[in-house]
Design a protein around this motif. Sequence first.
Motif, PDB file in Angstrom:
ATOM      1  N   UNK A  38      -8.045   6.024   0.478  1.00  0.00           N
ATOM      2  CA  UNK A  38      -7.552   6.953  -0.528  1.00  0.00           C
ATOM      3  C   UNK A  38      -6.061   7.163  -0.383  1.00  0.00           C
ATOM      4  N   UNK A  39      -5.582   8.178  -1.076  1.00  0.00           N
ATOM      5  CA  UNK A  39      -4.143   8.402  -1.132  1.00  0.00           C
ATOM      6  C   UNK A  39      -3.544   8.717   0.218  1.00  0.00           C
ATOM      7  N   UNK A  40      -4.204   9.568   0.995  1.00  0.00           N
ATOM      8  CA  UNK A  40      -3.632   9.993   2.270  1.00  0.00           C
ATOM      9  C   UNK A  40      -3.512   8.823   3.233  1.00  0.00           C
ATOM     10  N   UNK A  41      -4.631   8.081   3.413  1.00  0.00           N
ATOM     11  CA  UNK A  41      -4.599   6.965   4.357  1.00  0.00           C
ATOM     12  C   UNK A  41      -3.652   5.879   3.879  1.00  0.00           C
ATOM     13  N   UNK A  42      -3.673   5.585   2.569  1.00  0.00           N
ATOM     14  CA  UNK A  42      -2.781   4.557   2.039  1.00  0.00           C
ATOM     15  C   UNK A  42      -1.321   4.930   2.220  1.00  0.00           C
ATOM     16  N   UNK A  43      -1.002   6.219   1.996  1.00  0.00           N
ATOM     17  CA  UNK A  43       0.375   6.664   2.188  1.00  0.00           C
ATOM     18  C   UNK A  43       0.822   6.542   3.627  1.00  0.00           C
ATOM     19  N   UNK A  44      -0.103   6.869   4.555  1.00  0.00           N
ATOM     20  CA  UNK A  44       0.245   6.755   5.972  1.00  0.00           C
ATOM     21  C   UNK A  44       0.471   5.300   6.349  1.00  0.00           C
ATOM     22  N   UNK A  45      -0.340   4.382   5.802  1.00  0.00           N
ATOM     23  CA  UNK A  45      -0.143   2.958   6.135  1.00  0.00           C
ATOM     24  C   UNK A  45       1.170   2.455   5.532  1.00  0.00           C
ATOM     25  N   UNK A  46       1.521   2.922   4.313  1.00  0.00           N
ATOM     26  CA  UNK A  46       2.825   2.574   3.731  1.00  0.00           C
ATOM     27  C   UNK A  46       3.963   3.032   4.639  1.00  0.00           C
ATOM     28  N   UNK A  47       3.849   4.282   5.142  1.00  0.00           N
ATOM     29  CA  UNK A  47       4.887   4.811   6.031  1.00  0.00           C
ATOM     30  C   UNK A  47       4.924   4.022   7.327  1.00  0.00           C
ATOM     31  N   UNK A  48       3.742   3.553   7.811  1.00  0.00           N
ATOM     32  CA  UNK A  48       3.716   2.771   9.044  1.00  0.00           C
ATOM     33  C   UNK A  48       4.481   1.469   8.875  1.00  0.00           C
ATOM     34  N   UNK A  49       4.429   0.885   7.665  1.00  0.00           N
ATOM     35  CA  UNK A  49       5.230  -0.313   7.415  1.00  0.00           C
ATOM     36  C   UNK A  49       6.708  -0.038   7.556  1.00  0.00           C
ATOM     37  N   UNK A  50       7.168   1.095   6.990  1.00  0.00           N
ATOM     38  CA  UNK A  50       8.581   1.464   7.107  1.00  0.00           C
ATOM     39  C   UNK A  50       8.953   1.704   8.567  1.00  0.00           C
TER      40      UNK A  50
END
Lengths: 152, 81
Positions: A38-50
Motif C-alpha cells: 500500500x501507500x505507506x510501505x511503497x513510500x518507505x521503499x521509495x525513500x529507501x531507494x533515495x
Amino acid sequence: MIRESDDVIVRTVARLLMPFITLYALYVVMHGHYSPGGGFQGGVILAAGFILLVVTQGIDRVKRRMSQEKAIIFSSLGLLIYAGIGALCLILGGDYLDYGTLGRPLSVQRAEARSLGILGVEIGVALGVMAVMCAIFFAIFTPDQKNGRREQ
Amino acid sequence: MIPTFNFILILFLFVCAIAAITIRDLLSAVLVLGAYSFFMCLLWAQMTAVDVAFTEASVSAGIGTVLFIGAVSRTERRSKD
C-alpha cells in the motif's frame, strides 16, 4: 556528512539497483488495495531507494535532485492529494472519503470509482511518506551550519 | 505451521530483544534491534498477517535502522549507564 563512496563497484551497483527499487515500490503502491502493501510501505521503499543513493553517491549529489525544501513541498502535495480526494467526495454529496460518489464525474460505475479513489489516496500517502522520510534523513545527516561540525 | 520452527523464531526474538537493551555499544544494539524486527516480521508472516509483516520489514528493519544509525553517529557510540 556523507561523501561519495570510494569503491566503484558499490557506486555502480547502487546506481543500477535504484530503478528496480523504485519500480518495486511503484508495484507495491499500485497493487496496495487488493494485495499486501500500500501507500505507506511503497513510500518507505521509495525513500529507501533515495537513502541508498545518499549512502553511496554522497549527500551533495542527491540533494541536487531531492533537497529538503523539495521534500517538504512533496509531503504537502501528498497530504493535499489525500485530503483533496476526501473533500471532493464531500463536495459531490457523499461522506468524507466516500469514493462511490466519484463515479459520476469520472463516468464509471460505483465499484470501479471506489477502486480508483483508493488508488488515488494510496498515491498521495506514498508521496507524503516518501518525502517525510527523505526530510527526516536529510535533517539527521546534514552537518550543523553554525559550528561547522563534520560527522563521519 | 511447524511448531518447532515457531518456537525457534520466538527464542531468537527473545534473545535479540534482551541483547538489544543490554549491549553497551549502541551501534551493535541498533543492528541487533534490526535483527529483532526481522524475526518479528517472520512471526507476523507466520501468523498470516502479511500486511503487518510487510510494514515491519520495510519501516522497522529498513528505515528505522538507518535513522538509528544516524542518531548514533550524531551523538555517542558508547552507552553511559
